[in-house]
Scaffold this active site. Structure first.
Site, mmCIF file in Angstrom:
data_model
loop_
_atom_site.group_PDB
_atom_site.id
_atom_site.type_symbol
_atom_site.label_atom_id
_atom_site.label_comp_id
_atom_site.label_asym_id
_atom_site.label_seq_id
_atom_site.Cartn_x
_atom_site.Cartn_y
_atom_site.Cartn_z
ATOM 1 N N LEU A 126 0.838 -1.204 0.000
ATOM 2 C CA LEU A 126 0.000 0.000 0.000
ATOM 3 C C LEU A 126 0.877 1.260 0.000
ATOM 4 C CD1 LEU A 126 -2.870 1.336 0.409
ATOM 5 C CD2 LEU A 126 -2.464 1.164 2.856
ATOM 6 N N GLU A 128 3.668 4.148 -0.318
ATOM 7 C CA GLU A 128 4.498 4.594 -1.441
ATOM 8 C C GLU A 128 5.483 5.656 -0.953
ATOM 9 O OE1 GLU A 128 1.751 6.048 -4.369
ATOM 10 O OE2 GLU A 128 1.031 4.016 -4.806
ATOM 11 N N GLY A 132 1.911 7.621 2.670
ATOM 12 C CA GLY A 132 1.908 6.637 3.751
ATOM 13 C C GLY A 132 0.604 6.772 4.513
ATOM 14 N N GLY A 345 22.355 2.435 33.848
ATOM 15 C CA GLY A 345 23.354 2.420 32.761
ATOM 16 C C GLY A 345 23.336 1.109 31.991
ATOM 17 N N GLU A 368 1.223 0.324 10.302
ATOM 18 C CA GLU A 368 -0.224 0.008 10.254
ATOM 19 C C GLU A 368 -1.058 1.174 10.807
ATOM 20 O OE1 GLU A 368 -1.501 -4.003 10.827
ATOM 21 O OE2 GLU A 368 0.494 -4.785 10.366
ATOM 22 N N THR A 370 -0.027 5.376 11.968
ATOM 23 C CA THR A 370 0.678 6.045 13.072
ATOM 24 C C THR A 370 -0.305 6.361 14.204
ATOM 25 O OG1 THR A 370 0.203 8.211 12.134
ATOM 26 C CG2 THR A 370 2.291 7.199 11.485
HETATM 27 N N1 COS Z 1 -13.630 0.231 6.943
HETATM 28 C C1 COS Z 1 -14.377 0.268 5.830
HETATM 29 N N2 COS Z 1 -14.491 1.367 5.055
HETATM 30 C C2 COS Z 1 -13.813 2.465 5.438
HETATM 31 C C3 COS Z 1 -13.021 2.486 6.599
HETATM 32 C C4 COS Z 1 -12.935 1.307 7.361
HETATM 33 N N3 COS Z 1 -12.188 1.258 8.461
HETATM 34 N N4 COS Z 1 -12.476 3.709 6.734
HETATM 35 C C5 COS Z 1 -12.902 4.439 5.702
HETATM 36 N N5 COS Z 1 -13.717 3.676 4.922
HETATM 37 C C6 COS Z 1 -14.436 4.114 3.725
HETATM 38 C C7 COS Z 1 -15.271 5.322 4.082
HETATM 39 O O1 COS Z 1 -16.541 4.927 4.571
HETATM 40 C C8 COS Z 1 -15.360 6.048 2.772
HETATM 41 O O2 COS Z 1 -16.341 5.430 1.966
HETATM 42 P P1 COS Z 1 -17.634 6.267 1.462
HETATM 43 O O3 COS Z 1 -17.051 7.344 0.603
HETATM 44 O O4 COS Z 1 -18.420 5.248 0.730
HETATM 45 O O5 COS Z 1 -18.269 6.784 2.708
HETATM 46 C C9 COS Z 1 -14.017 5.774 2.113
HETATM 47 O O6 COS Z 1 -13.508 4.583 2.737
HETATM 48 C C10 COS Z 1 -13.041 6.915 2.300
HETATM 49 O O7 COS Z 1 -12.904 7.176 3.668
HETATM 50 P P2 COS Z 1 -12.298 8.523 4.250
HETATM 51 O O8 COS Z 1 -12.976 9.679 3.596
HETATM 52 O O9 COS Z 1 -12.333 8.444 5.736
HETATM 53 O O10 COS Z 1 -10.808 8.472 3.706
HETATM 54 P P3 COS Z 1 -9.567 9.432 3.959
HETATM 55 O O11 COS Z 1 -8.842 9.544 2.693
HETATM 56 O O12 COS Z 1 -9.979 10.644 4.698
HETATM 57 O O13 COS Z 1 -8.581 8.526 4.892
HETATM 58 C C11 COS Z 1 -7.611 7.565 6.829
HETATM 59 C C12 COS Z 1 -8.879 8.007 6.055
HETATM 60 C C13 COS Z 1 -6.652 8.698 7.127
HETATM 61 C C14 COS Z 1 -8.147 7.002 8.121
HETATM 62 C C15 COS Z 1 -6.884 6.459 6.035
HETATM 63 O O14 COS Z 1 -6.242 6.996 4.917
HETATM 64 C C16 COS Z 1 -5.852 5.690 6.845
HETATM 65 O O15 COS Z 1 -6.193 4.783 7.618
HETATM 66 N N6 COS Z 1 -4.555 5.997 6.668
HETATM 67 C C17 COS Z 1 -3.497 5.266 7.301
HETATM 68 C C18 COS Z 1 -3.029 4.204 6.378
HETATM 69 C C19 COS Z 1 -2.134 3.238 7.069
HETATM 70 O O16 COS Z 1 -2.484 2.656 8.083
HETATM 71 N N7 COS Z 1 -0.950 3.031 6.512
HETATM 72 C C20 COS Z 1 -0.044 2.116 7.072
HETATM 73 C C21 COS Z 1 0.684 1.453 6.003
HETATM 74 S S1 COS Z 1 0.074 -0.059 5.574
HETATM 75 S S2 COS Z 1 1.024 -1.282 6.789
#
Ligand code: COS
Length: 388
Positions: A126, A128, A132, A345, A368, A370
């Site tokens: 996921l 890039e 992140g 120490g 997963e 921050t």
């Molecule tokens: N389960 C199911 N659907 C989800 C969800 C979840 N936990 N969280 C969001 N969605 C859905 C939302 O409902 C929305 O759908 P609808 O448009 O149909 O309502 C869509 O996904 C987009 O959601 P949202 O607008 O909340 O997205 P954002 O771009 O604002 O991002 C965060 C939300 C920041 C929470 C997300 O990008 C995230 O978790 N980032 C961290 C990523 C991560 O953990 N990276 C680690 C690397 S991988 S090891």
């Protein structure tokens, strides 16, 4: 509600994982640190125990534990170095759960038996270079060409990429939609032409774990490679979020396992080390640190267990999973800090285990999602629930 495995089978499994962690893994930790690799004989033993297939449904050759059972087993395994968990972690969690949750029957039949046996390592691609936390902003593209898709882009810090047999790759299939809506998930065999896995990253801790860049250069796939089939085009972000929610409970359990280990080490040290004529554990300021560790550990463990039960009952636990990952990993950071402080120490010296555990645990507040992303999810949901 997934029943998981029978309680007697589960208790046997718990006992064997606890024994394995103490008798086989902990004694091998220093070797792993020095060689930056997990000995092959331990990899084989982990396969034989079925650890790669803990969460894979039984019908595809796995053990089929449910989330509460997985959390307890991961806590037990993570009494030993987090590096060992990393080896099985992508197969048990983020690398395979997309296929388990949203894959077609044919995709499950093709990939899950290998995932369960450990013969196929599944990796989750996921993150890039430029995306992140903003997972919806990914730039890797999957351009349609007839009935195929052609993937171009770079993924970063991909755990187990060097060992991977299959990647779950998130790519933008709709360039007109900039956010989450234009993203699809693809199941990509690692030997597909055009994939290059870069050499593993050098890291602060968790030596022996492998993360790397993965470069996709005109990687051609049939549309049947879309996770869940063509009808799940542009649904990949939701798959990623569901997988990460479950993963956040798993990371909470990891934090609890390591916190118990660090508290035990610090307590042993406090019993043995003497200053001012008595064991330092008899000094009240040291007792204060031990008490804070114990109280936070109890809270973290209870939270993981409660969230795992909620997830099992309701099939999701978005708010609770973020609270769990946030609290348990932050608490583990504080526990690591106090455990090292109790060592004085000695805690700064590589010959003491706490020096390594202190470095290893730091990653839990970052990957997963921050701590800051968890705060964002928690606050958004809290506000939305009251706003109705
Ligand atoms: N389960 C199911 N659907 C989800 C969800 C979840 N936990 N969280 C969001 N969605 C859905 C939302 O409902 C929305 O759908 P609808 O448009 O149909 O309502 C869509 O996904 C987009 O959601 P949202 O607008 O909340 O997205 P954002 O771009 O604002 O991002 C965060 C939300 C920041 C929470 C997300 O990008 C995230 O978790 N980032 C961290 C990523 C991560 O953990 N990276 C680690 C690397 S991988 S090891």
């Amino acid at each position: 509600m997934p029943a998981g495995v029978d309680s007697d089978v589960f208790e046997q499994l718990m006992a064997s994982v606890e024994r394995f962690a103490r008798e086989r893994l902990i004694p091998a930790e220093r070797r792993v640190e020095e060689e930056d690799a997990i000995p092959e004989e331990i990899v084989s033993e982990m396969k034989e125990m079925g650890l790669f297939g803990l969460s894979t449904p039984e019908e595809f050759g796995g053990i089929g534990v449910n989330v509460p059972q997985e959390a307890r087993l991961i806590e037990a395994l993570c009494y030993a170095s987090l590096t060992f968990r990393s080896l099985i972690g992508t197969n048990v969690g983020i690398g395979s759960q997309g296929i388990v949750m949203d894959g077609t029957q044919a995709q499950k039949e093709q990939w899950l038996p290998g995932v369960a046996s450990g013969d196929v390592i599944a990796s989750f691609a996921l993150t890039e270079p430029d995306n992140g936390s903003d997972a919806g902003g990914i730039r890797t593209s999957a351009r349609r060409d007839g009935s195929d898709f052609v993937i171009n882009g770079t993924k970063r810090y991909i755990t187990n990429a060097v060992r991977a047999g299959v990647f779950t790759v998130f790519a933008r299939t709709d360039p007109e939609k900039p956010g989450a809506d234009g993203v699809s998930a693809f199941i990509v065999p690692a030997n597909t032409p055009g994939i290059t896995v870069a050499k593993p990253d050098r890291k602060l801790g968790q030596r022996g774990t492998k993360t790397s860049d993965v470069i996709f250069d005109n990687v051609r796939l049939p549309e049947s490679a879309i996770l869940g089939g063509p009808e799940r085009l542009n649904q990949g972000f939701r798959t990623a979020m569901k997988v990460l929610d479950r993963g956040r409970i798993h990371v909470g359990a990891m934090a609890v396992g390591q916190s118990q280990r660090m508290l035990d080490i610090a307590t042993d040290y406090a019993l043995q080390r003497k200053q001012f004529g008595k064991p330092i554990g008899e000094h009240q300021l040291v007792q204060g640190m031990l008490a804070d560790c114990q109280a936070e550990l109890h809270a973290a463990r209870a939270l993981v267990r409660a969230t795992a039960e909620t997830f099992n009952r309701e099939g999701k636990a978005i708010l609770e999973a973020s609270c769990t990952k946030y609290f348990c990993t932050e608490a583990a950071g504080r526990i690591a800090d106090r455990a090292l402080q109790i060592h004085g120490g000695a805690g700064y010296m590589a010959e003491y285990d706490i020096e390594r555990l202190y470095r290893d645990i730091r990653l839990l507040r970052i990957y997963e999602g921050t701590s800051q992303i968890q705060q964002l999810v928690i606050a958004r949901r809290t506000l939305a629930e009251r706003a109705g």
